[in-house]
Design an enzyme around this catalytic site. Structure first.
Site, PDB file in Angstrom:
ATOM      1  N   PHE A  63      42.102  61.310  68.753  1.00  0.00           N
ATOM      2  CA  PHE A  63      41.822  60.069  69.474  1.00  0.00           C
ATOM      3  C   PHE A  63      42.247  60.213  70.933  1.00  0.00           C
ATOM      4  O   PHE A  63      41.512  59.849  71.845  1.00  0.00           O
ATOM      5  CB  PHE A  63      42.546  58.891  68.815  1.00  0.00           C
ATOM      6  CG  PHE A  63      42.096  57.555  69.349  1.00  0.00           C
ATOM      7  CD1 PHE A  63      41.019  56.896  68.764  1.00  0.00           C
ATOM      8  CD2 PHE A  63      42.716  56.973  70.440  1.00  0.00           C
ATOM      9  CE1 PHE A  63      40.581  55.673  69.261  1.00  0.00           C
ATOM     10  CE2 PHE A  63      42.286  55.755  70.947  1.00  0.00           C
ATOM     11  CZ  PHE A  63      41.220  55.105  70.350  1.00  0.00           C
TER      12      PHE A  63
ATOM     13  N   ASN B 254      32.336  63.632  62.485  1.00  0.00           N
ATOM     14  CA  ASN B 254      32.385  64.098  63.871  1.00  0.00           C
ATOM     15  C   ASN B 254      32.271  65.608  63.953  1.00  0.00           C
ATOM     16  O   ASN B 254      32.722  66.338  63.074  1.00  0.00           O
ATOM     17  CB  ASN B 254      33.675  63.616  64.556  1.00  0.00           C
ATOM     18  CG  ASN B 254      34.805  64.621  64.462  1.00  0.00           C
ATOM     19  OD1 ASN B 254      34.886  65.556  65.268  1.00  0.00           O
ATOM     20  ND2 ASN B 254      35.663  64.465  63.460  1.00  0.00           N
TER      21      ASN B 254
ATOM     22  N   PHE C 227      36.516  70.171  69.949  1.00  0.00           N
ATOM     23  CA  PHE C 227      37.653  70.308  70.868  1.00  0.00           C
ATOM     24  C   PHE C 227      37.257  70.112  72.339  1.00  0.00           C
ATOM     25  O   PHE C 227      37.571  70.921  73.214  1.00  0.00           O
ATOM     26  CB  PHE C 227      38.324  71.692  70.737  1.00  0.00           C
ATOM     27  CG  PHE C 227      39.003  71.939  69.422  1.00  0.00           C
ATOM     28  CD1 PHE C 227      39.327  70.904  68.561  1.00  0.00           C
ATOM     29  CD2 PHE C 227      39.355  73.240  69.042  1.00  0.00           C
ATOM     30  CE1 PHE C 227      39.966  71.145  67.349  1.00  0.00           C
ATOM     31  CE2 PHE C 227      39.993  73.497  67.834  1.00  0.00           C
ATOM     32  CZ  PHE C 227      40.293  72.443  66.989  1.00  0.00           C
TER      33      PHE C 227
ATOM     34  N   SER D 277      39.884  72.570  61.799  1.00  0.00           N
ATOM     35  CA  SER D 277      38.728  71.803  62.266  1.00  0.00           C
ATOM     36  C   SER D 277      37.459  72.529  61.831  1.00  0.00           C
ATOM     37  O   SER D 277      37.362  73.748  61.978  1.00  0.00           O
ATOM     38  CB  SER D 277      38.745  71.688  63.788  1.00  0.00           C
ATOM     39  OG  SER D 277      37.475  71.246  64.236  1.00  0.00           O
TER      40      SER D 277
ATOM     41  N   ASN E 112      34.719  72.238  63.356  1.00  0.00           N
ATOM     42  CA  ASN E 112      33.792  72.181  64.486  1.00  0.00           C
ATOM     43  C   ASN E 112      33.936  73.285  65.518  1.00  0.00           C
ATOM     44  O   ASN E 112      33.284  73.262  66.545  1.00  0.00           O
ATOM     45  CB  ASN E 112      33.919  70.809  65.161  1.00  0.00           C
ATOM     46  CG  ASN E 112      33.669  69.693  64.171  1.00  0.00           C
ATOM     47  OD1 ASN E 112      32.736  69.799  63.370  1.00  0.00           O
ATOM     48  ND2 ASN E 112      34.489  68.666  64.192  1.00  0.00           N
ATOM     49  N   THR E 113      34.823  74.232  65.245  1.00  0.00           N
ATOM     50  CA  THR E 113      34.904  75.445  66.060  1.00  0.00           C
ATOM     51  C   THR E 113      34.533  76.589  65.137  1.00  0.00           C
ATOM     52  O   THR E 113      35.177  76.764  64.094  1.00  0.00           O
ATOM     53  CB  THR E 113      36.332  75.635  66.607  1.00  0.00           C
ATOM     54  OG1 THR E 113      36.616  74.561  67.520  1.00  0.00           O
ATOM     55  CG2 THR E 113      36.492  76.970  67.335  1.00  0.00           C
TER      56      THR E 113
ATOM     57  N   LYS F 184      48.155  72.306  60.146  1.00  0.00           N
ATOM     58  CA  LYS F 184      47.251  71.267  59.643  1.00  0.00           C
ATOM     59  C   LYS F 184      46.136  71.941  58.861  1.00  0.00           C
ATOM     60  O   LYS F 184      45.445  72.819  59.386  1.00  0.00           O
ATOM     61  CB  LYS F 184      46.677  70.446  60.794  1.00  0.00           C
ATOM     62  CG  LYS F 184      45.813  69.276  60.301  1.00  0.00           C
ATOM     63  CD  LYS F 184      45.540  68.295  61.408  1.00  0.00           C
ATOM     64  CE  LYS F 184      44.665  67.154  60.934  1.00  0.00           C
ATOM     65  NZ  LYS F 184      44.348  66.220  62.008  1.00  0.00           N
TER      66      LYS F 184
ATOM     67  N   ASN G 133      42.919  67.558  57.282  1.00  0.00           N
ATOM     68  CA  ASN G 133      41.908  67.337  58.311  1.00  0.00           C
ATOM     69  C   ASN G 133      40.666  66.717  57.649  1.00  0.00           C
ATOM     70  O   ASN G 133      40.707  66.343  56.479  1.00  0.00           O
ATOM     71  CB  ASN G 133      41.580  68.680  58.984  1.00  0.00           C
ATOM     72  CG  ASN G 133      41.190  68.507  60.448  1.00  0.00           C
ATOM     73  OD1 ASN G 133      40.436  67.589  60.783  1.00  0.00           O
ATOM     74  ND2 ASN G 133      41.688  69.366  61.309  1.00  0.00           N
TER      75      ASN G 133
HETATM   76  C1  FMN Z   1      36.360  61.745  66.183  1.00  0.00           C
HETATM   77  C2  FMN Z   1      37.443  62.551  65.544  1.00  0.00           C
HETATM   78  C3  FMN Z   1      38.003  63.607  66.238  1.00  0.00           C
HETATM   79  C4  FMN Z   1      39.015  64.355  65.658  1.00  0.00           C
HETATM   80  N1  FMN Z   1      39.576  65.385  66.368  1.00  0.00           N
HETATM   81  C5  FMN Z   1      40.603  66.076  65.829  1.00  0.00           C
HETATM   82  C6  FMN Z   1      41.242  67.093  66.585  1.00  0.00           C
HETATM   83  O1  FMN Z   1      40.919  67.342  67.738  1.00  0.00           O
HETATM   84  N2  FMN Z   1      42.246  67.785  65.989  1.00  0.00           N
HETATM   85  C7  FMN Z   1      42.679  67.516  64.709  1.00  0.00           C
HETATM   86  O2  FMN Z   1      43.613  68.163  64.242  1.00  0.00           O
HETATM   87  N3  FMN Z   1      42.087  66.537  63.989  1.00  0.00           N
HETATM   88  C8  FMN Z   1      41.074  65.826  64.515  1.00  0.00           C
HETATM   89  N4  FMN Z   1      40.494  64.822  63.784  1.00  0.00           N
HETATM   90  C9  FMN Z   1      40.952  64.575  62.397  1.00  0.00           C
HETATM   91  C10 FMN Z   1      41.989  63.462  62.342  1.00  0.00           C
HETATM   92  O3  FMN Z   1      43.158  63.835  63.033  1.00  0.00           O
HETATM   93  C11 FMN Z   1      42.361  63.111  60.886  1.00  0.00           C
HETATM   94  O4  FMN Z   1      43.070  64.191  60.320  1.00  0.00           O
HETATM   95  C12 FMN Z   1      41.146  62.803  60.041  1.00  0.00           C
HETATM   96  O5  FMN Z   1      40.250  61.989  60.750  1.00  0.00           O
HETATM   97  C13 FMN Z   1      41.523  62.106  58.726  1.00  0.00           C
HETATM   98  O6  FMN Z   1      42.160  60.876  58.956  1.00  0.00           O
HETATM   99  P1  FMN Z   1      41.383  59.465  58.879  1.00  0.00           P
HETATM  100  O7  FMN Z   1      40.646  59.442  57.589  1.00  0.00           O
HETATM  101  O8  FMN Z   1      42.489  58.466  58.978  1.00  0.00           O
HETATM  102  O9  FMN Z   1      40.469  59.410  60.046  1.00  0.00           O
HETATM  103  C14 FMN Z   1      39.479  64.052  64.342  1.00  0.00           C
HETATM  104  C15 FMN Z   1      38.903  62.976  63.657  1.00  0.00           C
HETATM  105  C16 FMN Z   1      37.913  62.225  64.234  1.00  0.00           C
HETATM  106  C17 FMN Z   1      37.331  61.068  63.463  1.00  0.00           C
END
Ligand code: FMN
Length: 348
Positions: free
Chosen positions: A68, A115, A119, A178, A180-181, A211, A240
């Site tokens: 976020f 999403n 990064f 992640s 996405n990489t 993580k 994640n």
């Molecule tokens: C738009 C978006 C971007 C995210 N970017 C990252 C990130 O940069 N690094 C990371 O470790 N997790 C990232 N996450 C994962 C969140 O930190 C979290 O672990 C995941 O969304 C699960 O929690 P939630 O169900 O409460 O959203 C992202 C999640 C969302 C929705």
């Protein structure tokens, strides 16, 4: 109130909304009258919720998950929304623009997000300058480190990144999960993870976390966690986002799913990890936590802290207060004086 605001916000592209919210939290929230109002509206203080984890003091156990505040521009505003801590990032060593847009999608019925951000962030040096203006901060600041997409030597890339933040964070998370990489999740192997934490321990004695993703076979996940801990990790953040697209009715074919669709999967993986590592490592639960009951169940399952992201989008800025308030009620009902007494009671 938020349902009205949400009706407006959800008509627009999620990234545009994020920019508007970022502007407000960055520039408007810290103004004296606004910050007083936000604190009175969104913060919930109760001694029963205060917890010490890895030597750090948290006013409450509910943190904002990574992703976020990727650029550390909203620390003050997010703290005024009641979070016990903020996980910044993921931050990469050098700046990145991320994947092509659109790369974030809402699933309103399912209260979930998908999403594929990749990064996008300002890079370690610029972000470190921002954090330096605030650090040390009144709440713990957790720095989530990612790998640059084009880095050929992942270990070196993480090392250089960590070095930039050595004096600027209270704890560090290595994000190797992640989706996405390209190939990042392949780093969730025992050898790399061990090397990663051995390397990190040469630089800092502060708390270090790995993580992990919820999509690998549980045996393999446990081995990776074990390896991280033997290398020097203090704990594990599970989980994640997931790439199990069967969890949504009409999923996109890219990225990771978060929110309610992730809840059961994340809870199951967390439970398996806790069965193995509770008492030996600090555990943080993330994935589909929307309310006090779910947060409480993760805490009783062994989480010292919980994190939310998607719930903030669907429930609005008072989500943290609501979760904390409900946690306090649940604690009292079970006869606990402090949240720390509840951690892991369902696992012991
Ligand atoms: C738009 C978006 C971007 C995210 N970017 C990252 C990130 O940069 N690094 C990371 O470790 N997790 C990232 N996450 C994962 C969140 O930190 C979290 O672990 C995941 O969304 C699960 O929690 P939630 O169900 O409460 O959203 C992202 C999640 C969302 C929705």
């Amino acid at each position: 109130m938020y349902s009205i605001i949400k009706n407006v916000l959800f008509r627009f592209d999620p990234e545009l909304d994020h920019r508007v919210v970022e502007f407000c939290l960055r520039h408007i929230a810290p103004l004296p009258i606004v910050s007083d109002w936000m604190a009175s509206q969104f913060c919930y203080l109760d001694e029963a919720l205060g917890v010490e984890v890895e030597g750090l003091k948290f006013a409450n156990p509910v943190g904002l998950a990574a992703g976020f505040d990727k650029n550390a521009t909203m620390i003050e505003g997010l703290s005024l929304m009641g979070f016990g801590f903020v996980e910044l990032g993921s931050i990469t060593l050098t700046p990145q623009s991320g994947n092509p847009k659109p790369r974030i999608f809402r699933f309103v019925q399912e209260e979930s997000l998908q999403n594929a951000m990749g990064f996008n962030n300002d890079g370690s040096r610029m972000i470190a300058q921002r954090i330096a203006k605030l650090y040390p901060y009144r709440n713990p600041l957790v720095i989530n480190l990612g790998k640059n997409k084009d880095a050929t030597d992942a270990l070196k890339n993480y090392e250089e990144n960590l070095k930039v933040f050595k004096e600027l964070g209270d704890a560090y998370v290595f994000n190797i999960s992640s989706p996405n990489t390209p190939n990042l999740r392949d780093l969730q192997n025992e050898q790399f993870v061990k090397e990663l934490f051995v390397m990190a321990r040469e630089h800092t004695q502060k708390p270090l976390f790995v993580k992990i993703c919820p999509d690998n076979a549980i045996d393999a996940t446990l081995r990776v966690c074990e390896s991280a801990l033997s290398g020097g990790a203090s704990g594990i953040i599970a989980t994640n986002t997931t790439t199990d697209y069967s969890l949504l009715q009409n999923p996109k074919e890219i990225g990771g799913i978060s929110g309610k669709a992730l809840r059961n999967k994340s809870r199951e993986v967390f439970y398996e990890i806790s069965k193995e590592f509770f008492g030996k490592a600090t555990l943080i639960s993330s994935g589909g936590i929307f309310d006090g009951e779910e947060a409480y169940s993760r805490i009783k399952m062994g989480a010292s802290l919980v994190e939310i992201y998607s719930a903030l989008i669907f429930e609005g800025p008072s989500v943290c207060k609501r979760v904390n308030k409900d946690l306090q009620i649940l604690l009292r009902a079970d006869g606990f004086k402090n949240i720390s007494e509840a951690i892991g009671v369902d696992i012991k």
